[in-house]
Design a protein around this motif. Structure first.
Motif, PDB file in Angstrom:
ATOM      1  N   THR A 162      -6.188  12.783   5.776  1.00 14.95           N
ATOM      2  CA  THR A 162      -5.254  11.667   5.886  1.00 14.95           C
ATOM      3  C   THR A 162      -5.337  10.843   4.610  1.00 14.95           C
ATOM      4  N   VAL A 163      -4.180  10.582   4.030  1.00 15.79           N
ATOM      5  CA  VAL A 163      -4.121   9.846   2.763  1.00 15.79           C
ATOM      6  C   VAL A 163      -3.475   8.484   3.001  1.00 15.79           C
ATOM      7  N   LEU A 164      -4.199   7.437   2.619  1.00 18.51           N
ATOM      8  CA  LEU A 164      -3.642   6.079   2.690  1.00 18.51           C
ATOM      9  C   LEU A 164      -2.765   5.897   1.466  1.00 18.51           C
ATOM     10  N   LEU A 165      -1.500   5.641   1.665  1.00 13.74           N
ATOM     11  CA  LEU A 165      -0.605   5.488   0.520  1.00 13.74           C
ATOM     12  C   LEU A 165      -0.874   4.165  -0.204  1.00 13.74           C
ATOM     13  N   ALA A 166      -0.552   4.136  -1.483  1.00 10.53           N
ATOM     14  CA  ALA A 166      -0.834   2.949  -2.297  1.00 10.53           C
ATOM     15  C   ALA A 166      -0.135   1.712  -1.746  1.00 10.53           C
ATOM     16  N   ASN A 167       1.038   1.907  -1.131  1.00 10.02           N
ATOM     17  CA  ASN A 167       1.785   0.750  -0.624  1.00 10.02           C
ATOM     18  C   ASN A 167       1.397   0.364   0.790  1.00 10.02           C
ATOM     19  N   SER A 168       0.333   0.981   1.315  1.00 11.52           N
ATOM     20  CA  SER A 168      -0.125   0.636   2.652  1.00 11.52           C
ATOM     21  C   SER A 168      -0.826  -0.717   2.621  1.00 11.52           C
ATOM     22  N   TYR A 169      -0.778  -1.418   3.756  1.00 12.20           N
ATOM     23  CA  TYR A 169      -1.388  -2.741   3.869  1.00 12.20           C
ATOM     24  C   TYR A 169      -2.808  -2.786   3.295  1.00 12.20           C
ATOM     25  N   ASN A 170      -3.588  -1.766   3.649  1.00 18.42           N
ATOM     26  CA  ASN A 170      -5.026  -1.860   3.424  1.00 18.42           C
ATOM     27  C   ASN A 170      -5.541  -1.100   2.201  1.00 18.42           C
ATOM     28  N   THR A 171      -4.646  -0.679   1.320  1.00 14.93           N
ATOM     29  CA  THR A 171      -5.103   0.015   0.116  1.00 14.93           C
ATOM     30  C   THR A 171      -5.372  -1.005  -0.988  1.00 14.93           C
ATOM     31  N   LYS A 172      -6.520  -0.884  -1.618  1.00 10.61           N
ATOM     32  CA  LYS A 172      -6.852  -1.765  -2.745  1.00 10.61           C
ATOM     33  C   LYS A 172      -7.430  -0.908  -3.859  1.00 10.61           C
ATOM     34  N   VAL A 173      -6.838  -1.016  -5.047  1.00 11.35           N
ATOM     35  CA  VAL A 173      -7.257  -0.199  -6.184  1.00 11.35           C
ATOM     36  C   VAL A 173      -7.409  -1.078  -7.423  1.00 11.35           C
ATOM     37  N   GLY A 174      -8.484  -0.841  -8.154  1.00  8.06           N
ATOM     38  CA  GLY A 174      -8.680  -1.533  -9.425  1.00  8.06           C
ATOM     39  C   GLY A 174      -7.635  -1.042 -10.422  1.00  8.06           C
ATOM     40  N   ALA A 175      -6.994  -1.982 -11.148  1.00  5.75           N
ATOM     41  CA  ALA A 175      -5.900  -1.576 -12.036  1.00  5.75           C
ATOM     42  C   ALA A 175      -6.001  -2.258 -13.390  1.00  5.75           C
ATOM     43  N   THR A 176      -5.303  -1.681 -14.338  1.00  5.09           N
ATOM     44  CA  THR A 176      -5.211  -2.255 -15.681  1.00  5.09           C
ATOM     45  C   THR A 176      -3.744  -2.274 -16.083  1.00  5.09           C
ATOM     46  N   VAL A 177      -3.308  -3.406 -16.617  1.00  5.53           N
ATOM     47  CA  VAL A 177      -1.930  -3.495 -17.097  1.00  5.53           C
ATOM     48  C   VAL A 177      -1.913  -3.023 -18.549  1.00  5.53           C
ATOM     49  N   GLN A 178      -0.931  -2.214 -18.881  1.00  8.23           N
ATOM     50  CA  GLN A 178      -0.856  -1.702 -20.249  1.00  8.23           C
ATOM     51  C   GLN A 178      -0.119  -2.708 -21.143  1.00  8.23           C
ATOM     52  N   ASN A 179      -0.716  -3.876 -21.277  1.00 10.07           N
ATOM     53  CA  ASN A 179      -0.176  -4.878 -22.201  1.00 10.07           C
ATOM     54  C   ASN A 179      -1.167  -5.046 -23.366  1.00 10.07           C
ATOM     55  N   GLU A 180      -0.974  -6.055 -24.169  1.00  8.76           N
ATOM     56  CA  GLU A 180      -1.823  -6.224 -25.342  1.00  8.76           C
ATOM     57  C   GLU A 180      -3.279  -6.474 -24.983  1.00  8.76           C
ATOM     58  N   THR A 181      -3.487  -7.197 -23.900  1.00  8.18           N
ATOM     59  CA  THR A 181      -4.863  -7.569 -23.530  1.00  8.18           C
ATOM     60  C   THR A 181      -5.484  -6.628 -22.502  1.00  8.18           C
ATOM     61  N   LEU A 182      -4.735  -5.621 -22.091  1.00  7.83           N
ATOM     62  CA  LEU A 182      -5.186  -4.695 -21.043  1.00  7.83           C
ATOM     63  C   LEU A 182      -5.719  -5.476 -19.835  1.00  7.83           C
ATOM     64  N   SER A 183      -4.870  -6.312 -19.291  1.00  5.72           N
ATOM     65  CA  SER A 183      -5.283  -7.214 -18.205  1.00  5.72           C
ATOM     66  C   SER A 183      -5.788  -6.440 -17.000  1.00  5.72           C
ATOM     67  N   PRO A 184      -6.941  -6.865 -16.485  1.00  9.33           N
ATOM     68  CA  PRO A 184      -7.435  -6.226 -15.257  1.00  9.33           C
ATOM     69  C   PRO A 184      -6.814  -6.883 -14.016  1.00  9.33           C
ATOM     70  N   GLY A 185      -6.839  -6.180 -12.932  1.00 11.36           N
ATOM     71  CA  GLY A 185      -6.315  -6.743 -11.686  1.00 11.36           C
ATOM     72  C   GLY A 185      -6.594  -5.805 -10.526  1.00 11.36           C
ATOM     73  N   ILE A 186      -6.135  -6.209  -9.357  1.00 11.52           N
ATOM     74  CA  ILE A 186      -6.297  -5.362  -8.168  1.00 11.52           C
ATOM     75  C   ILE A 186      -4.919  -5.125  -7.563  1.00 11.52           C
ATOM     76  N   VAL A 187      -4.607  -3.869  -7.347  1.00 12.89           N
ATOM     77  CA  VAL A 187      -3.310  -3.534  -6.746  1.00 12.89           C
ATOM     78  C   VAL A 187      -3.514  -3.276  -5.256  1.00 12.89           C
ATOM     79  N   SER A 188      -2.699  -3.934  -4.452  1.00 11.39           N
ATOM     80  CA  SER A 188      -2.782  -3.697  -3.003  1.00 11.39           C
ATOM     81  C   SER A 188      -1.381  -3.510  -2.440  1.00 11.39           C
ATOM     82  N   GLY A 189      -1.312  -2.911  -1.280  1.00 13.99           N
ATOM     83  CA  GLY A 189      -0.016  -2.675  -0.646  1.00 13.99           C
ATOM     84  C   GLY A 189       0.580  -3.979  -0.140  1.00 13.99           C
ATOM     85  N   GLU A 190       1.894  -4.049  -0.134  1.00 17.74           N
ATOM     86  CA  GLU A 190       2.560  -5.265   0.332  1.00 17.74           C
ATOM     87  C   GLU A 190       3.618  -4.886   1.352  1.00 17.74           C
TER      88      GLU A 190
END
Lengths: 264, 178
Positions: A162-190
């Protein structure tokens, strides 16, 4: 003497509750596992048939040669994505440790067919026809096409997972934005529909259209898998962090064949 | 031999029903809150005093739900168990006759109980496990529970009309008396 018209024990209100207790006990002891496996295995072809809209299951089965070809293609695309990420990190020079981490690591992937989608409204999930016997492990990342992050393996059965999709309520993944500062963040489903990037420092600049990739901070999820692009930025005055809405790059309805990524 | 064949056919049909629910109906958010085939069949069979068959149908469906759910095993099995227990209680203590109003009340109440229990148990599990589900709002839970009950009621109503007409025309020996 037996009372006439006496109710049989199985008609009593407590009988279903007794069955529940017995089933739960058998499941957690492990006795029920063969039966569960039998049910899920016998249902799998039917699920596949229904899910693919009645198209022939034989038609969609991949031969070993085809599997290898698809696997090689996926690997090539993953390596390409990795090399792009490495180049980006070289340019900025900020994440040198991650670069060496990436150079040391190789990915392998397991091809799987999607057999069904969510079983409840509480989470967005898909079920794939690869499981423990194929090497799928809990926490593995699942991708489609050229390294687009789809979700995380939540639970594994002998022949399915069973795979929890990224857009699911309870999925949380560490992420990086590909901008100049490589901003860190957490992506969760909404709302089980879209994605939200949170905990991005207010001082960083987020631009609509920036790509968001996995940071590799989560066990089992490699760096550089494409999560989506920034759609809208939300900034609150006085807050330490800003948030952004991300549009995923996959469509749940179009998921047919996915790859489970194994970080070795 | 014939009995064994009928049992085998019954088990295949039960698994097929559960598979259709898990694969097809649950794939569509809007459809999944409208109908729950294994539960409806289980409630119908129990109403017809076919308790063991009702348990087989409802629990096989629940096990399949639990296998493919992200929730820990047991949430759906327990929900179905509690629902059938409530139905057995109502049938034995309150609505003893097999009248049309009895089945409508039973279907409505059991659908509400099932939807409520599932969400309540999911909420409890959510507090205890690191899964951290974002639970839907209470109004949404009530809305989906009422929708499920309403649609089940409609299906039962239609089935009862069809069966009544069939009874009138062909006068079945074993009337289903819904």
């Amino acid at each position: 003497m037996k009372r006439r018209g006496a109710r049989k024990w199985y008609t009593a209100p407590w009988t279903p509750l007794l069955i529940v207790v017995v089933l739960l006990a058998l499941h957690y002891i492990g006795i029920l596992k063969p039966i569960e496996s039998f049910i899920s295995t016998s249902v799998a072809p039917l699920q596949s048939f229904i899910f693919t809209g009645g198209t022939s299951t034989q038609k969609q089965e991949l031969t070993p040669e085809e599997r290898v070809a698809v696997l090689e293609e996926e690997n090539r695309e993953l390596q390409l994505a990795n090399s792009q990420l490495q180049a980006l990190m070289n340019d900025t020079g900020v994440l040198a440790e991650q670069l060496s981490f990436l150079q040391d690591k190789t990915y392998s992937s397991i091809q799987a067919k999607v057999t069904t989608r969510s079983t409840d409204q509480l989470a967005q999930t898909i079920t794939i026809n690869a499981g423990e016997s194929d090497g799928v492990q809990e926490g593995n990342a699942v991708i489609v096409n050229d390294g687009i992050f789809v979700g995380i393996v939540h639970s594994v059965q002998p022949n399915s997972a069973t795979v929890l999709l990224a857009n699911s309520y309870n999925t949380k993944v560490g992420a990086t934005v590909q901008n100049e500062t490589l901003s860190p963040g957490i992506v969760s489903g909404e709302f089980n529909i879209s994605l939200r990037l949170s905990f991005v420092p207010q001082t960083d600049t987020l631009t609509i259209g920036d790509s968001v990739i996995t940071s590799g901070n989560d066990a089992g999820i490699p760096t550089g898998l494409l999560i989506g692009t920034i759609q809208e930025v939300f900034q609150e005055p006085g807050s330490l962090f800003q948030e952004a809405s991300i549009s995923p790059l996959y469509s749940v309805n179009e998921l047919r064949i996915v790859s489970v990524v194994n970080v070795q | 031999m014939r009995t064994a064949f009928l049992y085998l056919l019954g088990i295949i049909l039960v698994i097929a029903c559960a598979a259709v629910q898990v694969t097809f109906i649950q794939s569509y958010d809007r459809l999944s809150i409208l109908i729950h085939i294994p539960l409806l069949l289980g409630v119908m069979l129990m109403y017809m005093r076919l308790h063991t068959r009702a348990y087989v149908v409802a629990f096989i469906g629940a096990i399949l739900f639990d296998i493919y759910s992200v929730l820990p095993f047991g949430v759906y099995v327990a929900s179905v168990g509690i629902t059938l227990a409530v139905q057995a209680f109502i049938q034995q203590r309150m609505l003893k006759q097999q009248a049309f109003h009895a089945i409508t009340i039973i279907v409505f109440v059991t659908s509400l109980v099932y939807a409520g229990t599932t969400h309540a148990l999911a909420g409890l599990v959510n507090r205890a496990s690191p899964l951290v589900l974002q639970m839907p709002e209470l109004s949404h839970v009530f809305g989906s529970a009422l929708t499920l009950s309403g649609v089940h009621l409609l299906i039962i109503g239609l089935c009862s009309i069809v069966l009544r007409e069939l009874n009138k025309r062909y006068s079945f020996r074993h009337s289903l008396t819904i």
